[in-house]
Write an enzyme that holds these catalytic residues in place. Structure first.
Site, PDB file in Angstrom:
ATOM      1  NE  ARG A 154      -0.861   2.821   2.705  1.00  0.00           N
ATOM      2  CZ  ARG A 154      -0.820   3.180   2.933  1.00  0.00           C
ATOM      3  NH1 ARG A 154      -0.830   4.730   2.715  1.00  0.00           N
ATOM      4  NH2 ARG A 154      -0.580   3.815   4.722  1.00  0.00           N
ATOM      5  CG  ASP A 155       3.097   4.366   2.829  1.00  0.00           C
ATOM      6  OD1 ASP A 155       2.583   5.019   2.101  1.00  0.00           O
ATOM      7  OD2 ASP A 155       3.463   5.016   4.035  1.00  0.00           O
TER       8      ASP A 155
ATOM      9  CG  HIS B  48       7.084   8.418   5.867  1.00  0.00           C
ATOM     10  ND1 HIS B  48       7.017   7.995   4.766  1.00  0.00           N
ATOM     11  CD2 HIS B  48       6.438   7.644   6.263  1.00  0.00           C
ATOM     12  CE1 HIS B  48       6.149   6.705   4.530  1.00  0.00           C
ATOM     13  NE2 HIS B  48       5.430   7.171   5.526  1.00  0.00           N
TER      14      HIS B  48
ATOM     15  CG  ASN C  45       6.955   3.770   4.497  1.00  0.00           C
ATOM     16  OD1 ASN C  45       6.976   4.338   3.156  1.00  0.00           O
ATOM     17  ND2 ASN C  45       5.437   3.423   4.996  1.00  0.00           N
TER      18      ASN C  45
ATOM     19  CB  CYS D 159       2.126  10.663   1.947  1.00  0.00           C
ATOM     20  SG  CYS D 159       0.541  10.869   2.360  1.00  0.00           S
TER      21      CYS D 159
ATOM     22  CG  HIS E 199       2.811   4.620   8.883  1.00  0.00           C
ATOM     23  ND1 HIS E 199       2.844   3.507   8.105  1.00  0.00           N
ATOM     24  CD2 HIS E 199       3.295   5.230   7.808  1.00  0.00           C
ATOM     25  CE1 HIS E 199       3.100   3.871   6.354  1.00  0.00           C
ATOM     26  NE2 HIS E 199       2.529   4.930   7.171  1.00  0.00           N
TER      27      HIS E 199
END
Ligand code: COA
Ligand code: ZN
Length: 299
Positions: free
Chosen positions: A12-13, A205, A245, A236, A203
């Protein structure tokens, strides 16, 4: 041995803001390799507008494939609104990461909603889908590109609002990789102190090379579930300047060296990461990528 649960959020990210469109087969191939390396929890996609994030247009198909092939893996999907949760639910997903930014300006940029609107929609989601495990990602809780670092009180008030709605799973997100370990420690201690009955994740980065130390700071304060992406791929699309990340393989290497159990085979994971890099163009922050270059005889 202490156990740390790694939640791989690369699909996803990591993939969401690639310019290059990955094919369904490339995605499933990479997910296969990560699962074979021992990944047991993964954010597999997001149910968002395909106009906003074209890479996630195959969300329903990918989620259905993953759930069918790997019933023992816990697959999460991100959703920014009721419609996203509904679509995720219809695809079989029962673990949803709903995202609200602690700073309202970022929330508007990211999900086009005020705080009140995002919270109202969350309430509707909780009432409609009591059988879905919801975790709330508190984007920008460790720093916002528009409003800077939120105060501890602001984050705690935000958590309280979630808690009052019945949310018992949340995560602190350093959306733009701006935090430092002392800040992470102080905020982690504060949230665990006040909301110790909740399930917590982080979470982080790695924009400024502090992904590992910041993740470790949270772990050493008691958080045992951490998110990361294969290769440290990431960013993002609605947070200018956000880069990769924390890399899952870097994290696994560090944690295993320290005696933590992750259940992941480092060599297989590193191979998966290198394989990804062989055809995926993006911002990587993982260091183990270059491991051969660092072997002796260099000094
Ligand atoms: N899944 C699929 N499509 C969606 C959707 C969802 N969850 N939510 C909205 N849409 C579509 C609508 O159908 C509409 O499409 P159309 O223009 O073809 O009619 C379009 O998105 C805009 O819908 P609208 O109702 O005006 O917007 P909204 O406020 O409900 O949704 C967002 C806006 C923010 C949810 C949407 O822009 C989005 O998904 N953004 C991506 C956010 C993101 O992934 N950020 C990074 C991860 S945190
Ligand atoms: Zn992120």
């Amino acid at each position: 041995m202490d156990k740390i649960q790694i939640v791989e959020v690369g699909p996803r990210d990591g993939w969401q803001n690639l310019k290059q469109m990955l094919t369904f087969e490339q995605k499933t191939d990479l997910i296969d390799r990560m699962v074979q390396a021992g990944v047991k929890e993964m954010e597999v996609t997001s149910f968002v507008s395909p106009k906003a994030i074209p890479q996630m247009a195959d969300a329903a198909q990918l989620a259905a494939w993953a759930l069918e092939k790997y019933p023992d893996v816990k697959f999460w999907a991100l959703a920014p609104n009721f419609r996203g949760v509904e679509n995720a639910y219809n695809a079989g997903i029962r673990h949803v990461s709903y995202v609200i930014s602690v700073s309202e300006s970022h929330n508007k940029a990211n999900v086009r909603r005020t705080h009140d609107e995002s919270f109202a929609e969350l309430q509707r989601i909780l009432e409609t889908y009591p059988d879905v495990e919801i975790t709330v990602g508190m984007a920008t809780s460790l720093g916002c590109p528009f409003e800077g670092i939120p105060s501890k009180e602001k984050v705690l008030d935000f958590c309280q609002r979630l808690y009052d709605l019945g949310v018992r799973s949340m995560y602190l997100a350093d959306t733009i990789g701006i935090a430092d370990p002392r800040q992470v420690r102080e905020l982690t201690k504060a949230v665990l102190d006040r909301f110790g009955d909740c399930d917590w994740q982080v979470h982080i980065h790695d924009t400024r090379g502090m992904g590992l130390v910041n993740t470790l700071a949270a772990i050493e304060c008691g958080i045992n579930k951490v998110q990361s992406t294969l290769g440290g791929l990431g960013g993002c699309p609605f947070a200018p300047g956000a880069s990769g990340n924390t890399a899952t393989e870097d994290l696994v290497y560090m944690l295993q060296r320290m005696g933590y159990e992750t259940g992941i085979d480092f060599d297989k994971l590193l191979a998966a990461s290198k394989y990804q890099k062989s055809f995926v163009d993006g911002i990587y922050s993982g260091h183990q990528m270059n491991i051969e270059a660092k072997q002796p005889p260099c000094c």
